[in-house]
Design an enzyme around this catalytic site. Structure first.
Site, PDB file in Angstrom:
ATOM      1  CE1 TYR A 196      77.903 -33.240  79.195  1.00  0.00           C
ATOM      2  CE2 TYR A 196      76.989 -35.430  78.095  1.00  0.00           C
ATOM      3  CZ  TYR A 196      76.993 -34.396  79.340  1.00  0.00           C
ATOM      4  OH  TYR A 196      76.130 -34.766  80.282  1.00  0.00           O
ATOM      5  CB  SER A 235      76.763 -38.441  81.325  1.00  0.00           C
ATOM      6  OG  SER A 235      75.906 -38.974  80.204  1.00  0.00           O
TER       7      SER A 235
HETATM    8  P1  NDP Z   1      70.753 -28.507  84.357  1.00  0.00           P
HETATM    9  O1  NDP Z   1      71.061 -27.597  83.352  1.00  0.00           O
HETATM   10  O2  NDP Z   1      69.016 -28.226  84.931  1.00  0.00           O
HETATM   11  O3  NDP Z   1      71.369 -28.260  85.735  1.00  0.00           O
HETATM   12  C1  NDP Z   1      72.957 -28.012  85.482  1.00  0.00           C
HETATM   13  C2  NDP Z   1      73.335 -27.123  86.757  1.00  0.00           C
HETATM   14  O4  NDP Z   1      74.897 -26.756  86.714  1.00  0.00           O
HETATM   15  C3  NDP Z   1      72.719 -25.890  87.085  1.00  0.00           C
HETATM   16  O5  NDP Z   1      72.458 -25.734  88.399  1.00  0.00           O
HETATM   17  C4  NDP Z   1      73.802 -24.870  86.747  1.00  0.00           C
HETATM   18  O6  NDP Z   1      73.498 -23.633  87.544  1.00  0.00           O
HETATM   19  C5  NDP Z   1      75.007 -25.778  87.131  1.00  0.00           C
HETATM   20  N1  NDP Z   1      76.191 -25.051  86.349  1.00  0.00           N
HETATM   21  C6  NDP Z   1      76.685 -24.877  85.191  1.00  0.00           C
HETATM   22  N2  NDP Z   1      77.748 -24.174  85.181  1.00  0.00           N
HETATM   23  C7  NDP Z   1      78.108 -24.110  86.396  1.00  0.00           C
HETATM   24  C8  NDP Z   1      79.118 -23.349  86.995  1.00  0.00           C
HETATM   25  N3  NDP Z   1      80.362 -22.788  86.118  1.00  0.00           N
HETATM   26  N4  NDP Z   1      79.263 -23.331  88.513  1.00  0.00           N
HETATM   27  C9  NDP Z   1      78.430 -23.765  89.145  1.00  0.00           C
HETATM   28  N5  NDP Z   1      77.361 -24.624  88.616  1.00  0.00           N
HETATM   29  C10 NDP Z   1      77.116 -24.475  87.520  1.00  0.00           C
HETATM   30  O7  NDP Z   1      70.772 -29.857  83.874  1.00  0.00           O
HETATM   31  P2  NDP Z   1      70.833 -31.127  84.474  1.00  0.00           P
HETATM   32  O8  NDP Z   1      70.316 -31.200  86.043  1.00  0.00           O
HETATM   33  O9  NDP Z   1      70.562 -32.287  83.584  1.00  0.00           O
HETATM   34  O10 NDP Z   1      72.574 -31.576  84.908  1.00  0.00           O
HETATM   35  C11 NDP Z   1      73.134 -32.034  86.039  1.00  0.00           C
HETATM   36  C12 NDP Z   1      74.284 -33.043  85.915  1.00  0.00           C
HETATM   37  O11 NDP Z   1      73.678 -34.171  85.195  1.00  0.00           O
HETATM   38  C13 NDP Z   1      75.169 -32.446  84.726  1.00  0.00           C
HETATM   39  O12 NDP Z   1      76.524 -32.821  85.231  1.00  0.00           O
HETATM   40  C14 NDP Z   1      74.975 -33.401  83.383  1.00  0.00           C
HETATM   41  O13 NDP Z   1      75.957 -33.553  82.733  1.00  0.00           O
HETATM   42  C15 NDP Z   1      74.464 -34.492  84.112  1.00  0.00           C
HETATM   43  N6  NDP Z   1      73.646 -35.426  83.214  1.00  0.00           N
HETATM   44  C16 NDP Z   1      72.305 -34.888  82.652  1.00  0.00           C
HETATM   45  C17 NDP Z   1      71.692 -35.529  81.741  1.00  0.00           C
HETATM   46  C18 NDP Z   1      70.264 -35.174  81.393  1.00  0.00           C
HETATM   47  O14 NDP Z   1      69.843 -35.948  80.299  1.00  0.00           O
HETATM   48  N7  NDP Z   1      69.804 -34.265  81.606  1.00  0.00           N
HETATM   49  C19 NDP Z   1      72.163 -37.030  81.530  1.00  0.00           C
HETATM   50  C20 NDP Z   1      73.404 -37.376  81.957  1.00  0.00           C
HETATM   51  C21 NDP Z   1      74.118 -36.725  82.987  1.00  0.00           C
HETATM   52  P3  NDP Z   1      73.735 -22.230  87.262  1.00  0.00           P
HETATM   53  O15 NDP Z   1      73.711 -21.971  85.707  1.00  0.00           O
HETATM   54  O16 NDP Z   1      72.930 -21.339  88.121  1.00  0.00           O
HETATM   55  O17 NDP Z   1      75.281 -22.059  87.737  1.00  0.00           O
END
Ligand code: NDP
Length: 249
Positions: free
Chosen positions: A157, A144
Site C-alpha cells: 500500500y 494517504s
Molecule cells: P472506501 O472503501 O469507502 O472507498 C473506496 C472507493 O474506491 C469505493 O467507492 C470503491 O468503489 C472504489 N474503488 C475500489 N476499486 C475500484 C475500481 N477498480 N474502480 C473504481 N473504483 C474503485 O474507502 P475510503 O473512502 O476510505 O477510500 C477512499 C480513498 O481514501 C482511497 O484512495 C484510500 O486509499 C484513501 N485513504 C483512506 C483512508 C482511511 O482511513 N479510510 C486513509 C488514507 C487514505 P467500488 O467498490 O464501488 O468500485
C-alpha cells in the site's frame, strides 16, 4: 480578509470511488457548491442513490459506472462527462483499496490490484483529464499519510501511495504553466469501508482496533479539505494537505 472560497457554481467535477466513504462525501460537498459531478465507481446502485440525493440539491449528478483499472473505461468516463456537462474543471482521483499484509505473507495478486487501482488508475485518469483542465482546472489526488510514512504490513500500500505523491509532484511541475493546480490530500484514519477488504484477519482486526481506539475522522472531514483546496482563488495552489485525527500518533 478575502473570502475563503471562490464561486464554483456551474463547474464540472469527476469523483472516482464515489460509491462510498470519502468519495461519496466529496461528491456531495462539491455538488452542494452547485457543481455538476460525474460519479464513478463499480457499484452502480450506490452511485444511483447518491445521484438521486445530489439531484435534490443545488448540484447535478451523472452516474458513470467505471472500473478505474480499465483504461478505455477511464477515457470514456472523461469523454462522457465532458459531453454531458460541456467541460471539466476538477478531477478527484479517490478510488483506492488497502490490502494490508506483511511482505512475507503477501499475495502478489493483491499487490497488483493495489497498483492497478491506486496508482495506474489514478495516472490514467490524470492523463485523460489533463487536456480539459489546462487553462484553469484542479487535479486532486487522494493519497494517504501512508504516502509520506511507512508501517509494517503496509509495504504494498505504501508503494502505491508514495507513487501517487511522486507522480503528482512531477506532474505539478509539468503543468503549472498551463494553469493546472494539483493537490495531494493525505488522510490519516478515516471511518470508512476501506479496512473491511484487508485479506489477513489478524491484520484487519488489529487495524480495526487501532481505528476504534481514536476519534477517527469522518469522510466529511476529508471532503472539507478537498473543498478548501479547490475553493481557493485561482492564483493559490494548495499542493499538499495532511489531515489526521487529533489523537492519531
Ligand atoms: P472506501 O472503501 O469507502 O472507498 C473506496 C472507493 O474506491 C469505493 O467507492 C470503491 O468503489 C472504489 N474503488 C475500489 N476499486 C475500484 C475500481 N477498480 N474502480 C473504481 N473504483 C474503485 O474507502 P475510503 O473512502 O476510505 O477510500 C477512499 C480513498 O481514501 C482511497 O484512495 C484510500 O486509499 C484513501 N485513504 C483512506 C483512508 C482511511 O482511513 N479510510 C486513509 C488514507 C487514505 P467500488 O467498490 O464501488 O468500485
Amino acid at each position: 480578509m478575502r473570502s475563503l472560497t471562490r464561486d464554483m457554481d456551474g463547474e464540472v467535477a469527476i469523483v472516482t470511488g464515489a460509491s462510498s466513504g470519502i468519495g461519496a462525501a466529496t461528491a456531495r460537498a462539491l455538488a452542494d457548491e452547485g457543481m455538476a459531478v460525474a460519479l464513478a465507481a463499480r457499484r452502480a446502485d450506490r452511485l444511483e442513490s447518491l445521484a438521486a440525493d445530489i439531484d435534490d440539491g443545488p448540484g447535478e449528478a451523472l452516474v458513470v459506472p467505471t472500473d478505474v483499472t480499465d483504461r478505455d473505461a477511464v477515457d470514456d468516463l472523461v469523454a462522457e462527462t465532458v459531453e454531458a456537462f460541456g467541460g471539466l474543471d476538477t478531477l478527484v482521483n479517490n478510488a483506492g483499496v488497502m490490502l494490508l499484509q506483511r511482505v512475507a505473507d503477501a499475495d502478489p495478486d493483491d499487490w497488483r490490484t493495489m497498483v492497478e487501482v491506486n496508482l495506474l488508475g489514478l495516472m490514467h485518469a490524470s492523463k485523460a483529464a489533463l487536456p480539459h483542465l489546462r487553462g484553469g482546472g484542479d487535479l486532486v489526488q487522494v493519497s494517504s499519510v501512508a504516502g509520506r510514512t511507512t508501517s509494517q504490513t503496509a509495504a504494498g500500500y505504501n508503494a502505491t501511495k508514495w507513487g501517487v505523491n511522486g507522480f503528482t509532484d512531477a506532474l505539478r511541475k509539468e503543468e503549472t504553466e498551463n494553469g493546472v493546480r494539483t493537490t495531494i490530500v493525505e488522510p490519516g484514519a478515516v471511518d470508512t469501508e476501506l479496512q473491511d477488504h484487508i485479506p489477513d484477519e489478524e491484520v484487519r482486526e488489529r487495524l480495526e482496533g487501532w481505528v476504534e481506539s481514536m476519534d477517527a475522522l469522518q469522510p466529511d472531514d476529508i471532503a472539507a479539505a478537498v473543498l478548501y483546496a479547490v475553493g481557493q482563488p485561482r492564483h493559490v495552489s494548495v499542493n499538499e494537505l495532511m489531515v489526521r485525527p487529533t489523537d492519531q500518533r
